[in-house]
Design an enzyme around this catalytic site. Structure first.
Site, short mmCIF file in Angstrom:
data_model
loop_
_atom_site.label_atom_id
_atom_site.label_comp_id
_atom_site.label_asym_id
_atom_site.label_seq_id
_atom_site.Cartn_x
_atom_site.Cartn_y
_atom_site.Cartn_z
CD1 TRP A 186 7.85 -2.12 -4.73
CD2 TRP A 186 6.99 -1.71 -6.76
NE1 TRP A 186 6.53 -1.73 -4.57
CE2 TRP A 186 5.99 -1.47 -5.80
CE3 TRP A 186 6.69 -1.53 -8.11
CZ2 TRP A 186 4.70 -1.06 -6.15
CZ3 TRP A 186 5.41 -1.12 -8.46
CH2 TRP A 186 4.43 -0.88 -7.48
CB ALA A 243 12.42 -2.13 -1.78
CG ASP A 244 5.37 -1.04 -1.33
OD1 ASP A 244 5.17 -0.57 -2.45
OD2 ASP A 244 4.61 -0.84 -0.35
CB VAL A 245 7.61 3.61 0.56
CG1 VAL A 245 7.35 4.63 1.65
CG2 VAL A 245 8.98 3.85 -0.06
CD1 TRP A 275 1.00 -1.83 0.30
CD2 TRP A 275 0.20 -3.04 -1.41
NE1 TRP A 275 2.06 -2.13 -0.52
CE2 TRP A 275 1.62 -2.87 -1.57
CE3 TRP A 275 -0.50 -3.77 -2.37
CZ2 TRP A 275 2.30 -3.41 -2.68
CZ3 TRP A 275 0.17 -4.30 -3.45
CH2 TRP A 275 1.56 -4.12 -3.60
#
Length: 299
Positions: free
Chosen positions: A233, A252-254, A294
């Site tokens: 990440w 894998a970023d939430v 984001w």
């Protein structure tokens, strides 16, 4: 006061970039004030406190020097290049927006946030430190730790009663003991990572120019993953925010998972396998898709 006019590309929305820059009240490396942006920047061995104001319906930015004096053309160009790079103004977004016509997720975010650019971290050492600081803690505490680090070890100036900071240099942090950072509430492991990374910069083992000249995403990522404290990440984050690698994708970023879940009205977050399938259509635009996803979360 000296003023510089910087022409901007058609697909640029300064206000959208300010949304990103104004996401935390604990940010201390710049200040957003009534639609303008103030930041202390290093340039050709000097420090300039600049104020950036949009003009001509986002067709240009007015850069006002609040401190420092422009003496020659090289200084003007260096300041322009700093701002161009900071807001990624030399990247054409045409193909990214064309992708939005064929992909529903990209269309959703590009229609809402058109003109948003990836706002870069201009100091590679800062990018490494920020990616390490933010690991496994909430965003507010990450900003708290960064603020303590900057206010304790960064250089600063005072202008009209406000203090403006630069991120600490690797040389300054390399001199510290891990206990110095633990006193700021860094974990022992993060203190080791940050001081270790500072030493690598001082030794020349992490050289921005050398890294940027590597031939591929895979080569750069392999280089970054060898650094203690840098995982998949953090490597992708650094490539996205500092190294202008358009394929960077912290899968894998939430936040990415939550954004896709919200946009697609899913009952649960998508799996990595499902995101891999979706992202096959984003090849070459992964960094921008990530940044726009984001942005969706700030709403």
């Amino acid at each position: 006061m000296d003023e510089i006019i910087l022409e901007t590309p058609e697909d640029f929305n300064f206000s959208e970039c300010l949304v990103y820059l104004n996401r935390s009240e604990l940010e201390c490396l710049h200040r957003v004030v009534e639609g303008t942006l103030i930041k202390l920047i290093p340039c050709l061995g000097q420090y300039y406190l600049i104020q950036i104001i949009p003009m001509k319906d986002n067709q240009a930015l007015k850069i006002t020097l609040l401190t420092g004096v422009i003496r020659d053309y090289l200084q003007v160009e260096a300041i322009k290049n700093y701002v161009r790079t900071w807001f990624d103004l030399e990247t054409s977004l045409t193909s990214f927006y064309e992708l939005g016509k064929r992909d529903s997720i990209v269309r959703y975010v590009t229609e809402r946030y058109r003109g948003l650019r990836i706002v870069k971290i201009m100091d590679l050492f800062e990018g490494f430190c920020w990616s390490v600081i933010g690991q496994q803690i909430n965003l507010k505490f990450a900003y708290t730790l960064k603020k303590r680090l900057i206010e304790t070890y960064g250089e600063s100036i005072t202008f009209q009663g406000e203090r403006y900071y630069l991120f600490p240099t690797p040389e300054r942090i390399a001199c510290l003991r891990t206990d110095d950072l633990k006193d700021l509430q860094f974990s022992g492991r993060k203190a080791e990572y940050v001081t270790g990374i500072a030493n690598l910069f001082c030794q020349g083992a992490l050289d921005e120019t050398q890294i940027k000249h590597m031939e591929s995403y895979e080569m750069i990522k392999e280089k970054l993953l060898k650094v203690r404290g840098i995982g998949h990440w953090t490597a992708d984050y650094i490539m996205l925010k500092c190294l202008d690698v358009k394929e960077a994708f912290p899968i894998a970023d939430v936040g990415i998972h939550n954004a896709i879940k919200g946009i697609m009205n899913l009952e649960q977050k998508p799996t990595i396998a499902e995101i891999e399938l979706l992202s096959k259509f984003w090849k070459g635009h992964e960094a921008y898709v990530t940044f726009y996803l984001w942005r969706y979360l700030y709403d």
